[in-house]
Design a protein around this motif. Sequence first.
Motif, mmCIF file in Angstrom:
data_model
loop_
_atom_site.group_PDB
_atom_site.id
_atom_site.type_symbol
_atom_site.label_atom_id
_atom_site.label_comp_id
_atom_site.label_asym_id
_atom_site.label_seq_id
_atom_site.Cartn_x
_atom_site.Cartn_y
_atom_site.Cartn_z
ATOM 1 N N UNK A 229 0.817 -1.212 0.000
ATOM 2 C CA UNK A 229 0.000 0.000 0.000
ATOM 3 C C UNK A 229 0.850 1.261 0.000
ATOM 4 N N UNK A 230 2.135 1.124 0.211
ATOM 5 C CA UNK A 230 3.004 2.288 0.411
ATOM 6 C C UNK A 230 3.733 2.667 -0.864
ATOM 7 N N UNK A 231 3.626 3.923 -1.250
ATOM 8 C CA UNK A 231 4.388 4.411 -2.387
ATOM 9 C C UNK A 231 5.884 4.359 -2.093
ATOM 10 N N UNK A 232 6.230 4.355 -0.813
ATOM 11 C CA UNK A 232 7.637 4.338 -0.409
ATOM 12 C C UNK A 232 8.229 2.929 -0.390
ATOM 13 N N UNK A 233 7.422 1.902 -0.631
ATOM 14 C CA UNK A 233 7.907 0.516 -0.577
ATOM 15 C C UNK A 233 8.729 0.226 -1.828
ATOM 16 N N UNK A 234 10.015 -0.053 -1.657
ATOM 17 C CA UNK A 234 10.914 -0.288 -2.780
ATOM 18 C C UNK A 234 11.636 -1.620 -2.602
ATOM 19 N N UNK A 235 12.255 -2.090 -3.697
ATOM 20 C CA UNK A 235 13.088 -3.273 -3.630
ATOM 21 C C UNK A 235 12.303 -4.546 -3.396
ATOM 22 N N UNK A 236 12.965 -5.530 -2.809
ATOM 23 C CA UNK A 236 12.360 -6.833 -2.559
ATOM 24 C C UNK A 236 11.687 -6.822 -1.191
ATOM 25 N N UNK A 237 10.364 -6.956 -1.187
ATOM 26 C CA UNK A 237 9.628 -6.885 0.074
ATOM 27 C C UNK A 237 8.685 -8.071 0.289
ATOM 28 N N UNK A 238 8.689 -9.031 -0.643
ATOM 29 C CA UNK A 238 7.713 -10.117 -0.581
ATOM 30 C C UNK A 238 7.807 -10.931 0.711
ATOM 31 N N UNK A 239 9.020 -11.076 1.237
ATOM 32 C CA UNK A 239 9.211 -11.923 2.411
ATOM 33 C C UNK A 239 9.226 -11.140 3.724
ATOM 34 N N UNK A 240 8.988 -9.841 3.652
ATOM 35 C CA UNK A 240 8.961 -9.051 4.877
ATOM 36 C C UNK A 240 7.695 -9.335 5.668
ATOM 37 N N UNK A 241 7.749 -9.232 6.999
ATOM 38 C CA UNK A 241 6.534 -9.444 7.800
ATOM 39 C C UNK A 241 5.483 -8.385 7.478
ATOM 40 N N UNK A 242 4.203 -8.749 7.500
ATOM 41 C CA UNK A 242 3.143 -7.806 7.107
ATOM 42 C C UNK A 242 2.786 -6.831 8.220
ATOM 43 N N UNK A 243 2.387 -5.629 7.811
ATOM 44 C CA UNK A 243 1.962 -4.603 8.768
ATOM 45 C C UNK A 243 0.857 -3.755 8.135
ATOM 46 N N UNK A 244 0.012 -3.198 8.990
ATOM 47 C CA UNK A 244 -0.905 -2.141 8.557
ATOM 48 C C UNK A 244 -0.441 -0.869 9.258
ATOM 49 N N UNK A 245 -0.449 0.243 8.530
ATOM 50 C CA UNK A 245 0.033 1.510 9.061
ATOM 51 C C UNK A 245 -1.146 2.461 9.205
ATOM 52 N N UNK A 246 -1.294 3.016 10.408
ATOM 53 C CA UNK A 246 -2.430 3.875 10.709
ATOM 54 C C UNK A 246 -1.976 5.180 11.352
ATOM 55 N N UNK A 247 -2.762 6.216 11.129
ATOM 56 C CA UNK A 247 -2.680 7.430 11.917
ATOM 57 C C UNK A 247 -3.319 7.136 13.278
ATOM 58 N N UNK A 248 -3.172 8.034 14.235
ATOM 59 C CA UNK A 248 -3.801 7.843 15.547
ATOM 60 C C UNK A 248 -5.043 8.715 15.743
ATOM 61 N N UNK A 249 -4.845 10.040 15.768
ATOM 62 C CA UNK A 249 -5.940 10.937 16.141
ATOM 63 C C UNK A 249 -6.989 11.030 15.042
ATOM 64 N N UNK A 250 -8.234 10.755 15.423
ATOM 65 C CA UNK A 250 -9.402 10.738 14.536
ATOM 66 C C UNK A 250 -9.370 9.568 13.558
#
Length: 338
Positions: free
Chosen positions: A138-159
């Motif tokens: 989901x991240x435009x900043x995700x580059x290179x080989x990432x298929x084997x990286x552990x999964x995460x969801x990234x969230x804001x906090x307030x509201x």
Amino acid sequence: AAKSPPISIGLLLPPEEAEATSLRRGAQLGVDHANQLPGAKVSLLVRGRVGQWGGDGEEAGRMVLDDSVRGLIAPPGGAPSHLALQVAGRTATPVISLCPDSSVVGAGVPWMVRVVPGTRDEARRSLARALQDKNWTAALEQKGSYKKLPPAVVLDLDETVLDNSSFVVRRMEEFRLYSENSWSKWMAELSAGLVPGSREFLEHAVERGVTPIFITNRSCQPTDGDDPTVVQLRKLGIPLSHPQSQLRCRAPSTPSDKGPRRAEIARTHRILLLIGDDFHDFVSVPKDQATPEGRMILYSKYARNFGDRWFLVPNPLYGSWEAAAGSRERPCASPAAT
């Protein structure tokens, strides 16, 4: 008996819409079915155009004002659905939106409805798809080989996870502007609530082996167990087993842009979803594009991500849109708005 006058329904369908053929066919099937029943005959009017952003709004307005349609159907795309929302608000024309992004009904126009699952349900479905598809990020900043990286969801906090509306109401009742001191006192009170559905979604993600990571522009110290933000999240039952890595706060005297922190996370995790209440929670906005027109160009470029891997939680209280629109004061906003 006198015949009922015919009813015309408008389908706003930009030519570039990926599902244009199936949407037109589905709408026509509905019209054909309606015409087999007693009562007024129904016709379908289809409009949409390629061109500068805003053209779909003009087409929606033409259908209502010139062609006298009795209702509009808006496509899955976020931009045309928001334009149809503006027409609905000004003309009291009922609109059915097929857009998965719940923000299209966040403005509270009572005659605009979505006929897709809610944001939480859509996010769960996207989470399941993302876990299966190792090429998904989901991240435009995700580059290179990432298929084997552990999964995460990234969230804001307030509201997004924490509900600070009581703080906003308090400041309004006291006729006071926002101040750093008042915000610090509010955080220390530990009085924030939860945005409905946030904890349940995060618990579901953890059950699926996905780590929630929070990017916030709050001033906080994840390594301090007594930090108000850490205590608040744990008090509300938010999964936070490793605050040092799960809570990415804004460092003193650093820009509010969350892009570098997303890039940091992308080096260690495959980011499945981005969830927030502000455009900056999804994409970095260059200074020369921090205008309504510039932001819409960026939105149009990435619109297909919303409701698929980006999920926007409506926030009418504050946000970066205020500065983009020329407002210099944020009477009730928190630092997370910037």
